[in-house]
Each structure stands twice: as C-alpha cells, then as structure tokens.
Write an enzyme that holds these catalytic residues in place. Structure first.
Site, PDB file in Angstrom:
ATOM      1  N   GLY A 212       0.640  -0.923   0.333  1.00 15.37           N
ATOM      2  CA  GLY A 212       0.434   0.046   0.241  1.00 15.37           C
ATOM      3  C   GLY A 212       0.739   1.315  -0.018  1.00 15.37           C
ATOM      4  N   ASN A 213       0.470   2.415  -0.134  1.00 14.41           N
ATOM      5  CA  ASN A 213       1.037   3.238   0.811  1.00 14.41           C
ATOM      6  C   ASN A 213       0.861   4.544   1.642  1.00 14.41           C
ATOM      7  OD1 ASN A 213      -0.905   5.717  -1.015  1.00 14.41           O
ATOM      8  ND2 ASN A 213      -0.310   4.269  -2.312  1.00 14.41           N
ATOM      9  N   HIS A 214       1.146   5.903   1.670  1.00 15.91           N
ATOM     10  CA  HIS A 214       0.351   6.086   3.224  1.00 15.91           C
ATOM     11  C   HIS A 214      -0.858   7.629   2.630  1.00 15.91           C
ATOM     12  CE1 HIS A 214       4.257   5.236   4.979  1.00 15.91           C
ATOM     13  NE2 HIS A 214       5.003   5.292   4.168  1.00 15.91           N
ATOM     14  N   ALA A 279      -3.691   7.922  -4.707  1.00 12.83           N
ATOM     15  CA  ALA A 279      -2.860   7.481  -5.002  1.00 12.83           C
ATOM     16  C   ALA A 279      -2.350   5.960  -5.515  1.00 12.83           C
ATOM     17  CB  ALA A 279      -1.621   7.623  -3.565  1.00 12.83           C
TER      18      ALA A 279
END
Ligand code: PMT
Length: 408
Positions: A212-214, A279
């Site tokens: 995943g990402n932030h 994102a």
C-alpha cells in the site's frame, strides 16, 4: 464552448476613471466569449485610461458615455438601459463613483443607469490603499452592500502609486468567476456530476498482507466536499481510509487498483468533471497467495503493472469532460507533471511534492502547483487541504466553463 450561464445575459459593463480600467478589455472578452450581450458605459474620465474604441470593437457595440450622442443629438435613454440589463457590472469602481452611488447623484450616464437598474448590480472597487481603507469609502461600501449591491473586494498587491496593499482590481478571470457565482446563486455546478478518487489502493500479497502507500484520503475527500458545496452531485471512489464521508456525497469503497478502475469506468460517462486524487498502486503482486504465507528467511514477490486508470480515462475523454490529475513527485516535479498532462490527455494537473515540508501524504496541509495543458503554472503556498480543495474546485469550474484558469 459551453456557456457558463443558462441563456445569453445582457450585461451593462460600467467603466469608471481609474488606472485599473486597463484590465477591462480582457474582462469584456470573457463576457463575450461566454455568449453575453454587453453594452459598455464609460464615465467621462474612464476614457483617459482605456479607449472607447477598444471596448467598442470588443463589445461589437457603440460605447456610451454621454446622455446625448454628440454627433446625432439622440438621447441615450438611461431608463431603457437600466431595464434592458440582466446585470450591471461596474469595474473598476472608483471612490467617486461609489460615493455618488450612495448619494443618488446622477451626473453621468452610468450613474443615471445605476439608479434606473432593476437587475443585480455588482461593483469591483479599485483605488489606492489609503483611499480604499478610508472610513468614508468603507462606510459607503457597507451602505451599498446593505442595499443589495454585490461587492467584489479589491485585492492586496502592488498599486499604480508604487505603494502596495489592498486596493488592486482583481484580474479579469477572477472578476468573471465572481460574476458567475453571483449570477448563479443556486450554485455554479448545479446539474453537473463530478467523479473524485481518493486514498490509497491496497494490493494483496496474501489474505493478511498487502502493498500500500501512505495516502490518508484527506486531499480527495476535501475536494469531494468542495465540489458538493459548489452544487455538483459527487461520486467519491475511495480506497481504504478512515475518514467520514462528506455530507450528501455518494461514496464507493474499493480496495485494489482493479476495483478502483472498474468503479471509475462505470461512473465516467456521466461525469462532467473528474479529479483523480487517489494514490493508485502502480504494481500488484503477480500471484496472490490464497493462504497466509508462512514466515521464512526470504520472500521474493513478483510484481506486475496495475492499469493506469487516469490514462484510460484520458484516452476516452469526451469533449465536454474536464479531466484533472494529480502528480506526486519527489524531484523535477514540474517537468514530470507537464509530461503527464500531455501523455494522459488532462486539462490540468495538481502537482504536490514530497520535497515540500507539510505537503503530500497524511498532512492536513498541502502545497501545490496547478499546470494546464498550455503549460501555464499557478503556484500556491502551503495551505490547509481544505483551502487547496477550494482552489482546485474554483479552477475546475473556471476551466470547465471557459477553458482557462482564474487568477486565484
Ligand atoms: O491522501 P492524502 O494523505 O491527503 O495525500 C494526498 C496525495 C498525496 C495522495 C494526493 O495529493 C496526490 O498526490 N495524489 C496522487 C498520487 C499519485 O499517485 O501520483 P502519481 O504521480 O503517481 O500519479 C499521477 C496520476 O495518475 C494521479 O492522478 C493518480 O491518481 C493517477 N494514477 C496513477 C497510477 C495508476 N495506476 N493509475 C492512476 O490513475
């Protein structure tokens, strides 16, 4: 080009004698471009700052200044003019004109027309900073406002006197955007549909782990809320985030990029404006494990490319659709963002950089540049994500209706 107002408006554009009158030909062009029928009335001193010939060519009408036409002697009937107009827009409005409006002094055609007008009256004051701050001007503006006149406040900035401060006439694009808001009080995006994406996507490795990402979703959610406030019906396709859905926004929850793609493709046809703030993970795991992968000293994952949703939306974009992307970069942001506009067929892109403190993932603030397909760049300071969302939405509205950025 879509017309920003429902029918061609009849506008009286009143020009008074201030240096900011040099901006009025551009404002007039925006009115004409929107399909409006514009009658320019100048006060006698306005001609010192902008020529009647310029305004006459642009408005395709004789510019009126005198009660009586000096060559034919015919009467320019201010009562008829006042009744003809759907809107009276006075810019720049000098301290003198504002004072005379307050006191009902009709010593020129514009002021007489103002007193006869039954339509909305909008004024954009412009003068030197001490004049603008003077109690008499402040009180006069309050009086006019209390009588229903719409005031577009002067901006802070360098002035013709060499001083700097509040008193500047906003740029033509801003005046035009404010005009649209005033004339469409029921909300500029009423009847329009907007699709916004937000948050990260999670790409499963096995039933318990993911890539995943932030992204927190804050930026996209703020944009969805701002579009709702502008009157649009809004669909928000959100990755996994822990944010409350903005009021009256239709939220579709997704987890993976494939799911986000499917939701966006289902929604895109009815969208007038699309903003991709999510994102999206660029890669996914090639062979997702059905069972939890047991611990070992080494694990090698094979990643394959996810679909580029924005690229797909750009490939099938319809003429009236406004497509806005985001670019999150760590270096050479302007260069990469400009390349993305062209490659993904965007109308404009919102660039944020991980190099700027307080910008990007997770923060309540962001620092953005907006770049359009003509490569015009608008740079903004560090602001709250809500303020950034307001800017993105204002520019989206302006761009959707007129194909150019507002000067905000
Ligand atoms: O959610 P927050 O914590 O508030 O943070 C906000 C944000 C940093 C996530 C947001 O401001 C932002 O920059 N979003 C875009 C992040 C990104 O993926 O940028 P990119 O430069 O990699 O992608 C360019 C554009 O293509 C983006 O509009 C993205 O949504 C889109 N994209 C990217 C990859 C992909 N496979 N499909 C896409 O549609």
């Amino acid at each position: 080009m879509p017309t920003p107002v429902n029918k061609p408006l009849k506008i009286i554009l009143g020009v008074t004698g201030g240096i900011a009158a040099y901006k009025i030909p551009l404002l007039l062009r925006l009115f004409k471009k929107s399909g409006a029928d514009v009658q320019v009335i100048m006060t006698p001193s306005a001609g010192r700052f902008v020529t009647a010939e310029t305004l006459s060519v642009l408005s395709e009408k004789t510019v009126l200044t005198e009660f009586f036409n000096p060559s034919t002697g015919s009467w320019n009937n201010h009562v008829e003019l006042g009744l003809w107009a759907d809107a009276l827009f006075i810019a720049p409005a000098t301290a003198t004109t504002i004072g005379k409006m307050v006191h009902g002094i009709a010593d020129n055609l514009l002021l007489a027309t103002y007193l006869s007008a039954r339509c909305p009256v909008i004024i954009a004051p412009a003068m030197d900073l001490d004049m603008y701050a003077h109690d008499s001007v402040t009180e006069n503006l309050h009086t006019l406002e209390s009588r229903g006149v719409h005031i577009i406040p002067a901006e802070d900035g360098p002035l013709a006197s060499g001083l700097a401060g509040p008193g500047r006439l906003p740029e033509p694009e801003t005046l035009f955007a404010e005009f649209l808001k005033i004339m469409n009080p029921e909300l500029p995006l009423k009847g329009k549909h907007v699709l916004v994406t937000a948050g990260p996507t999670y790409e499963p490795i096995d039933p318990v782990r993911f890539i995943g990402n932030h992204s927190s979703g804050k930026m996209g959610f703020a944009i969805a809320e701002a579009f709702k406030k502008a009157g649009a019906s809004v669909t928000l396709v959100s990755g996994p985030v822990s944010l409350k859905t903005p009021k009256e926004v239709n939220r579709i929850n997704v987890i993976t990029a494939e799911q986000m793609r499917e939701a966006c493709l289902n929604e895109r046809d009815k969208a007038d404006i699309i903003v991709m703030a999510a994102a999206v993970a660029d890669f996914k795991v090639e062979n997702q494990a059905d069972l939890k992968i047991k611990k070992s000293s080494h694990l090698t994952l094979s990643l394959i490319k996810n679909p580029d949703i924005l690229q797909e939306l750009g490939n099938v974009k319809s003429t009236n659709q406004t497509l806005i992307g985001f670019a999150l970069e760590s270096h050479d942001g302007l260069e990469y963002a400009k390349e993305k506009i062209t490659r993904k067929n965007l109308d404009f892109i919102v660039l944020n950089s991980l190099a700027d403190e307080g910008a990007g993932f997770g923060h309540d603030t962001n620092k953005v540049n907006l770049i359009d397909k003509a490569k015009n760049v608008r740079e903004y300071p560090l602001l709250s994500k809500k303020a950034v969302a307001d800017i993105v939405v204002k520019q989206a509205i302006q761009y959707h209706f007129s194909g150019i950025f507002a000067d905000i």
